[in-house]
Design an enzyme around this catalytic site. Sequence first.
Site, PDB file in Angstrom:
ATOM      1  CG  HIS A 140      38.447  30.777  36.052  1.00  0.00           C
ATOM      2  ND1 HIS A 140      37.876  29.736  36.994  1.00  0.00           N
ATOM      3  CD2 HIS A 140      37.538  31.637  35.964  1.00  0.00           C
ATOM      4  CE1 HIS A 140      36.847  30.081  37.478  1.00  0.00           C
ATOM      5  NE2 HIS A 140      36.377  31.315  36.976  1.00  0.00           N
ATOM      6  CD  GLU A 141      35.808  35.365  35.710  1.00  0.00           C
ATOM      7  OE1 GLU A 141      35.882  35.889  34.690  1.00  0.00           O
ATOM      8  OE2 GLU A 141      34.656  34.347  36.236  1.00  0.00           O
ATOM      9  CG  HIS A 148      36.661  34.528  29.920  1.00  0.00           C
ATOM     10  ND1 HIS A 148      35.190  34.621  30.509  1.00  0.00           N
ATOM     11  CD2 HIS A 148      36.408  34.333  28.714  1.00  0.00           C
ATOM     12  CE1 HIS A 148      34.385  34.677  29.687  1.00  0.00           C
ATOM     13  NE2 HIS A 148      34.911  34.280  28.398  1.00  0.00           N
TER      14      HIS A 148
END
Length: 206
Positions: free
Chosen positions: A20-21, A24
């Site tokens: 998820h980083e 992002h």
Amino acid sequence: MEILTLIILAIILAISIWFHEYAHALTSYKLWDPTPKLQWRLTPNPIKHLDLVWFLMIFIIHFWWWKPVQVNPYYYKNKLRDELIVSLAWPFANFLMAFIAWFLYVLSAKINFLDPLLNSFFQLFIFINLALAIFNLLPIYPLDWYRIIKFLKPSWAYFMEQHSLIFSIILLIVIFMPWNIIWEIINTIVNPIYSIIIIIWQNLLF
């Protein structure tokens, strides 16, 4: 908590946080923000996205925190809209990870490549990613989805940004409380979704 459970939890969190980083960083970069690339976060290399100290905290206090990707909204063509798009990259990434884990679980069971340990891994992986997705949709600073408040009440969002350290500390305190409304909200939302997923894969397998 047993060491084997902690190891499984650490692996799941490492994969989930990394993905998820990276999502992002990639989303912000695609919206013309060079910041993630300049800070070496535009990479699928998981080491670049994990905070080693917080990662080790999983084994010590059974809790973790992530190494947030920094973005600069002033590069976006439509600042408010693109900020929300970038914010949604986190929960979307975790929902996607939950779906992939569900698919791999069903596939493993279909080809008889599933033992109790792998079964537990997939179930915990799905639950954690659903919880992370819902958690990141809470409109609370420093969680990214607080930016929805910029549409509803810009002055509130500005106030939270100006007092970011205080709100971050408050969130950590609330998270560590034995009972708090945040976990109640997350469990209330996640448990029915998780139950539906379990029912669907049982129908697919039998």
